[in-house]
Design a protein around this motif. Structure first.
Motif, PDB file in Angstrom:
ATOM      1  N   UNK A 247      15.519  12.973   5.311  1.00  0.00           N
ATOM      2  CA  UNK A 247      15.806  11.894   6.256  1.00  0.00           C
ATOM      3  C   UNK A 247      14.611  11.050   6.664  1.00  0.00           C
ATOM      4  N   UNK A 248      13.453  11.270   6.067  1.00  0.00           N
ATOM      5  CA  UNK A 248      12.250  10.512   6.421  1.00  0.00           C
ATOM      6  C   UNK A 248      12.102   9.288   5.524  1.00  0.00           C
ATOM      7  N   UNK A 249      11.480   8.237   6.062  1.00  0.00           N
ATOM      8  CA  UNK A 249      11.205   7.019   5.298  1.00  0.00           C
ATOM      9  C   UNK A 249       9.913   7.225   4.519  1.00  0.00           C
ATOM     10  N   UNK A 250      10.042   7.511   3.250  1.00  0.00           N
ATOM     11  CA  UNK A 250       8.883   7.799   2.406  1.00  0.00           C
ATOM     12  C   UNK A 250       8.571   6.642   1.461  1.00  0.00           C
ATOM     13  N   UNK A 251       8.947   5.431   1.836  1.00  0.00           N
ATOM     14  CA  UNK A 251       8.788   4.271   0.958  1.00  0.00           C
ATOM     15  C   UNK A 251       7.339   3.811   0.809  1.00  0.00           C
ATOM     16  N   UNK A 252       6.472   4.109   1.786  1.00  0.00           N
ATOM     17  CA  UNK A 252       5.050   3.741   1.708  1.00  0.00           C
ATOM     18  C   UNK A 252       4.213   4.867   2.318  1.00  0.00           C
ATOM     19  N   UNK A 253       3.687   5.739   1.497  1.00  0.00           N
ATOM     20  CA  UNK A 253       2.884   6.863   1.984  1.00  0.00           C
ATOM     21  C   UNK A 253       1.495   6.815   1.344  1.00  0.00           C
TER      22      UNK A 253
ATOM     23  N   UNK B 141       0.813  -1.216   0.000  1.00  0.00           N
ATOM     24  CA  UNK B 141       0.000   0.000   0.000  1.00  0.00           C
ATOM     25  C   UNK B 141       0.839   1.254   0.000  1.00  0.00           C
ATOM     26  N   UNK B 142       0.234   2.341  -0.408  1.00  0.00           N
ATOM     27  CA  UNK B 142       0.907   3.633  -0.411  1.00  0.00           C
ATOM     28  C   UNK B 142       1.785   3.843  -1.630  1.00  0.00           C
ATOM     29  N   UNK B 143       2.303   5.040  -1.727  1.00  0.00           N
ATOM     30  CA  UNK B 143       3.181   5.434  -2.823  1.00  0.00           C
ATOM     31  C   UNK B 143       4.600   5.539  -2.304  1.00  0.00           C
TER      32      UNK B 143
ATOM     33  N   UNK C 154      -2.385   1.025  10.969  1.00  0.00           N
ATOM     34  CA  UNK C 154      -3.190  -0.135  10.611  1.00  0.00           C
ATOM     35  C   UNK C 154      -2.471  -1.032   9.634  1.00  0.00           C
ATOM     36  N   UNK C 155      -3.232  -1.866   8.950  1.00  0.00           N
ATOM     37  CA  UNK C 155      -2.665  -2.869   8.056  1.00  0.00           C
ATOM     38  C   UNK C 155      -1.802  -2.259   6.951  1.00  0.00           C
ATOM     39  N   UNK C 156      -2.216  -1.129   6.427  1.00  0.00           N
ATOM     40  CA  UNK C 156      -1.466  -0.457   5.351  1.00  0.00           C
ATOM     41  C   UNK C 156      -0.908   0.873   5.844  1.00  0.00           C
ATOM     42  N   UNK C 157      -0.163   0.798   6.919  1.00  0.00           N
ATOM     43  CA  UNK C 157       0.351   1.991   7.590  1.00  0.00           C
ATOM     44  C   UNK C 157       1.386   2.731   6.740  1.00  0.00           C
ATOM     45  N   UNK C 158       1.423   4.051   6.940  1.00  0.00           N
ATOM     46  CA  UNK C 158       2.473   4.865   6.327  1.00  0.00           C
ATOM     47  C   UNK C 158       3.810   4.520   6.967  1.00  0.00           C
TER      48      UNK C 158
END
Length: 96
Positions: A63-69, A2-4, A35-39
């Motif tokens: 420096x942020x983890x932007x792999x699943x937003x 999930x996420x971009x 939740x299940x598809x957390x950022x």
């Protein structure tokens, strides 16, 4: 899942104003969904007082983890800080 994947983005930029200069925004935010598809991360700016003139705001994503937003952009306000309500205008929301 999930996420971009927004890896490589350095900042979120947007413009905001209040219709008559009123409005207290508790936070503008990216991420934070759980939740299940957390950022993968969350970043915010807080305690914004809107003005009647357009103002540019920036949220630093360095420096942020932007792999699943999934929560790409949101704003939060509360009734106690805005007893008369307010009108919020947003424009030109983008990632750099």
């Amino acid at each position: 899942p999930g996420g971009y994947d927004l890896t490589g983005a350095k900042k979120l930029v947007f413009w905001a104003r209040g219709e008559k200069g009123e409005g207290n925004i508790a936070e503008f935010k990216i991420g934070g969904i759980t939740g299940e598809y957390a950022d993968s991360d969350a970043v915010n700016i807080t305690d914004i007082k809107l003005t009647p003139e357009w103002k540019e705001y920036t949220i630093d994503l360095t420096g942020k983890d932007l792999s699943r937003i999934s929560g790409g952009f949101c704003w939060v306000a509360n009734a106690a800080a805005n007893l008369n309500g307010f009108t919020l205008y947003l424009d030109d929301i983008y990632y750099e």
